[in-house]
Write a protein that holds these residues in place. Structure first.
Motif, short mmCIF file in Angstrom:
data_model
loop_
_atom_site.label_atom_id
_atom_site.label_comp_id
_atom_site.label_asym_id
_atom_site.label_seq_id
_atom_site.Cartn_x
_atom_site.Cartn_y
_atom_site.Cartn_z
N TYR A 77 -7.50 -10.19 3.28
CA TYR A 77 -7.35 -11.89 3.32
C TYR A 77 -5.92 -12.19 3.49
O TYR A 77 -5.54 -13.27 4.45
CB TYR A 77 -7.72 -12.37 1.64
N ILE A 78 -4.83 -11.26 2.81
CA ILE A 78 -3.44 -11.60 2.99
C ILE A 78 -3.05 -11.49 4.61
O ILE A 78 -2.26 -12.14 5.17
CB ILE A 78 -2.54 -11.06 2.05
N THR A 79 -3.38 -10.30 5.18
CA THR A 79 -3.19 -10.00 6.56
C THR A 79 -3.92 -10.66 7.52
O THR A 79 -3.63 -10.66 8.67
CB THR A 79 -3.16 -8.45 6.51
N GLY A 80 -5.27 -10.81 7.21
CA GLY A 80 -6.06 -11.53 8.17
C GLY A 80 -6.82 -10.36 9.10
O GLY A 80 -7.33 -10.70 10.17
N GLU A 81 -6.36 -9.21 8.64
CA GLU A 81 -6.96 -8.01 9.50
C GLU A 81 -7.84 -7.20 8.78
O GLU A 81 -7.78 -7.42 7.48
CB GLU A 81 -5.72 -7.15 10.06
N ARG A 82 -8.71 -6.28 9.19
CA ARG A 82 -9.56 -5.63 8.25
C ARG A 82 -9.06 -4.34 8.12
O ARG A 82 -8.86 -3.32 8.80
CB ARG A 82 -11.03 -5.57 9.22
N TYR A 83 -9.00 -3.96 6.70
CA TYR A 83 -8.61 -2.55 6.44
C TYR A 83 -9.58 -2.15 5.20
O TYR A 83 -10.07 -2.99 4.42
CB TYR A 83 -7.07 -2.61 5.73
N GLU A 84 -9.71 -0.91 5.14
CA GLU A 84 -10.57 -0.22 3.98
C GLU A 84 -9.65 1.02 3.45
O GLU A 84 -9.45 1.86 4.07
CB GLU A 84 -11.94 0.31 4.45
N PHE A 85 -9.06 0.74 2.21
CA PHE A 85 -8.42 2.02 1.54
C PHE A 85 -9.33 2.59 0.53
O PHE A 85 -10.65 2.29 0.24
CB PHE A 85 -7.28 1.26 0.83
N ASP A 86 -8.95 3.88 0.31
CA ASP A 86 -9.84 4.91 -0.44
C ASP A 86 -9.61 4.65 -1.93
O ASP A 86 -10.17 5.34 -2.71
CB ASP A 86 -9.79 6.23 0.12
N ASN A 87 -8.32 4.16 -2.20
CA ASN A 87 -7.92 3.96 -3.66
C ASN A 87 -6.98 2.79 -3.81
O ASN A 87 -6.42 2.22 -2.83
CB ASN A 87 -7.53 5.24 -4.37
#
Length: 78
Positions: free
Chosen positions: A57-67
């Motif tokens: 939401y904050i970056t406007g880009e898609r990220y997926e973190f593991d923790n």
């Protein structure tokens, strides 16, 4: 069911930064204050899903973190 008094991560940050609207979190001028608030919270209070959603939401880009710590570190370092 969540407690009605529970603030999600985005809502918490919006409140602490003093944003009038949740969407104000996306403004670059709020990033320093967001990062400041992030340094003072226990990342384990929020789920990994909430952290991933907040980063996206904050970056406007898609990220997926593991923790949660990876997501926190990312937000503090951008």
């Amino acid at each position: 069911m969540k407690d009605k008094s529970y603030l999600g991560l985005l809502e918490y940050l919006s409140f602490k930064v003093g944003c009038m609207y949740l969407s104000d979190l996306r403004y670059n001028e709020n990033l320093y204050n967001i990062q400041h608030e992030l340094r003072s919270i226990d990342p384990n209070i929020y789920s990994l899903k909430e952290w991933n959603d907040a980063v996206n939401y904050i970056t406007g880009e898609r990220y997926e973190f593991d923790n949660v710590n990876e997501a926190l570190d990312f937000l503090i370092s951008i």
